[in-house]
Design an enzyme around this catalytic site. Structure first.
Site, PDB file in Angstrom:
ATOM      1  N   SER A 182       0.798  -1.223   0.000  1.00 50.19           N
ATOM      2  CA  SER A 182       0.000   0.000   0.000  1.00 50.19           C
ATOM      3  C   SER A 182       0.830   1.271   0.000  1.00 50.19           C
ATOM      4  CB  SER A 182      -0.965  -0.011   1.188  1.00 50.19           C
ATOM      5  OG  SER A 182      -0.262  -0.166   2.403  1.00 50.19           O
ATOM      6  N   HIS A 210      -5.399  -3.104  -2.753  1.00 48.99           N
ATOM      7  CA  HIS A 210      -5.105  -2.171  -3.851  1.00 48.99           C
ATOM      8  C   HIS A 210      -5.051  -2.860  -5.211  1.00 48.99           C
ATOM      9  CE1 HIS A 210      -4.314   1.265  -1.244  1.00 48.99           C
ATOM     10  NE2 HIS A 210      -3.809   0.380  -0.407  1.00 48.99           N
ATOM     11  N   LYS A 240     -11.706   0.715  -1.630  1.00 52.43           N
ATOM     12  CA  LYS A 240     -10.769   1.404  -2.525  1.00 52.43           C
ATOM     13  C   LYS A 240     -11.352   1.441  -3.944  1.00 52.43           C
ATOM     14  CE  LYS A 240      -7.361   1.080   0.900  1.00 52.43           C
ATOM     15  NZ  LYS A 240      -6.545   0.210   1.744  1.00 52.43           N
TER      16      LYS A 240
HETATM   17  C1  LIG Z   1      -6.632   0.008   3.170  1.00 54.47           C
HETATM   18  C2  LIG Z   1      -6.069  -1.299   3.472  1.00 54.47           C
HETATM   19  C3  LIG Z   1      -6.703  -2.142   4.381  1.00 54.47           C
HETATM   20  C4  LIG Z   1      -7.878  -1.707   5.193  1.00 54.47           C
HETATM   21  O1  LIG Z   1      -9.070  -1.721   4.461  1.00 54.47           O
HETATM   22  P1  LIG Z   1     -10.297  -0.825   4.975  1.00 54.47           P
HETATM   23  O2  LIG Z   1     -11.451  -1.358   4.244  1.00 54.47           O
HETATM   24  O3  LIG Z   1      -9.950   0.586   4.644  1.00 54.47           O
HETATM   25  O4  LIG Z   1     -10.385  -1.044   6.460  1.00 54.47           O
HETATM   26  C5  LIG Z   1      -6.189  -3.405   4.551  1.00 54.47           C
HETATM   27  N1  LIG Z   1      -5.082  -3.805   3.898  1.00 54.47           N
HETATM   28  C6  LIG Z   1      -4.438  -3.019   3.030  1.00 54.47           C
HETATM   29  C7  LIG Z   1      -3.222  -3.520   2.326  1.00 54.47           C
HETATM   30  C8  LIG Z   1      -4.907  -1.722   2.794  1.00 54.47           C
HETATM   31  O5  LIG Z   1      -4.255  -0.927   1.963  1.00 54.47           O
END
Ligand SMILES: *Cc1c(COP(=O)(O)O)cnc(C)c1O
Length: 383
Positions: A182, A210, A240
């Site tokens: 991320s 992602h 996302k």
């Molecule tokens: C954003 C993210 C999460 C968390 O997801 P949310 O739905 O925002 O709680 C988990 N793992 C990774 C790699 C992320 O980038």
């Protein structure tokens, strides 16, 4: 002053001194790329809404209709209030997209990792996690009380060595990694990790927060790497590229049934709003209908990298490491003055000494904005 407030103040002062205090900036986000700050229109390169689906008219309409029809809350845990048919439908669709038997939807990605890991792995077991894994993977590992071993970033030899040394001392082993990292935007070497998992009878889990929606024609990083069917635990988020909210695990039927029976963040947390499920379903329709749409954010990231002379991107996330938090903040402030939101990412989100600007690219960015941003970055930051 009460001791509690005194504690908080002292802690904040110490963080402030190290430039690590965080503050919220009021931002009126209009879509994946446009946001207003203090009445000023800015272009955001700091948003994970890669396909701008959070503002897509069809997605908004699906959510609005679900709100009108089913109300804005789900009333309790899905095991208590009953399972809304939209959840069933969403889980079936996610499983199909990921090539798994079934899926289990959680309240968020963070809750998913906090629920999945301790359901499978306990105090006598071991977890091997990439050192750059997302915070919630590590949180899930900690609450499992398993032995948590951290391998160097994407270092298969290190992972192999840890397995060789420790695997036989633990009944079960979980290898877990971000599919797309991320804060770095690179991919995990999933096929080779799957080979190691097979060799040592370890379970492989990837967090594709992602990747889903934007890599591999929308199927995600595992598919993009040609590793379909090799990752038994495919976790991700709807927050996302899918544009709304919620987390998921796609896996074989018994694993999903176990989650629904034992995962604490599934059992003891209220189900998603039905409108989030409706929105996610519409988003999946749009992604599956048009592979070119799913590929658009990658093309934008590639344009930026070629203009700035950076290596070709592996994902929609492009970091520029500056190292020093002060220098990174100054670069972010300069870009904001130019009308671009690019967040400075500092420790402890990233390791000490690796503060960076993190650019994310969305289908909604204009090439003209990317060209101007690249010009500023090349002449005023990468010099
Ligand atoms: C954003 C993210 C999460 C968390 O997801 P949310 O739905 O925002 O709680 C988990 N793992 C990774 C790699 C992320 O980038």
């Amino acid at each position: 002053m009460p001791s509690l407030d005194e504690f908080a103040n002292a802690k904040l002062a110490s963080l402030e001194q190290r430039q690590l205090r965080r503050t919220l900036v009021e931002t009126d986000r209009r879509d994946g790329a446009v946001a207003y700050r203090d009445g000023r229109r800015m272009i955001s390169f700091s948003c994970n809404d890669y396909l701008n689906l959070s503002h897509h008219p069809d997605v908004i309409r699906a959510a609005s209709e679900a709100n009108e029809r089913y109300g804005v809350g789900s009333g309790g845990s899905r095991l208590v209030t009953g399972n809304h048919p939209l959840f069933r439908e969403l889980e079936t669709r996610l499983a199909k997209l990921k090539g798994a038997d079934d899926a289990c939807v959680f309240g968020s990605g963070y809750l998913a990792n906090m629920g999945i890991i301790p359901t499978l792995i306990g105090p006598e077991d071991m977890i091997l996690a990439d050192e750059l894994s997302h915070a919630c993977i590590l949180s899930g590992g900690v609450i499992s009380k398993a032995r948590l071993l951290i391998f160097r970033h994407n270092d298969l030899d290190h992972l192999d060595a840890l397995l060789a040394e420790h695997r036989e001392n633990h009944p079960r082993a979980l290898i877990v990694t971000d599919g797309v990292f991320s804060m770095d935007g690179d991919l995990a070497p999933v096929p080779a990790m799957a080979d190691l998992a097979d060799r040592y009878d370890a379970w492989l889990m990837t967090d594709d927060a992602h990747g889903i929606g934007v890599l591999g024609g929308g199927h995600g990083s595992t598919h993009a790497m040609g590793a379909d069917g090799r990752v038994p635990l495919q976790m991700g988020t709807l927050s996302k590229a899918i544009g709304c909210y919620g987390g998921y695990l796609c896996a074989a039927q018994p694993v999903i049934d176990l989650m629904r029976t034992r995962s604490r963040t599934f059992i003891y947390s209220t189900g998603l709003q039905p409108s989030a499920a409706a929105a996610a379903l519409k988003a999946l329709d749009l992604i599956e209908a048009d592979p070119a749409f799913a590929a658009a954010p990658m093309a934008k990231a590639a344009l930026f990298c070629s203009l700035t002379g950076l290596p070709a991107p592996e994902s929609t996330i492009v970091p520029i490491l500056l190292g020093d938090p002060m220098r990174t903040l100054a670069a972010s402030t300069m870009l904001a003055e130019e009308g671009y939101i690019v967040t400075a990412i500092r420790p402890p989100t990233v390791p000490e000494g690796t503060a960076r600007l993190r650019f994310t690219f969305t289908a909604g960015h204009d090439d003209a904005d990317i060209r101007r941003l690249a010009d500023i970055v090349t002449t005023r930051i990468l010099t």
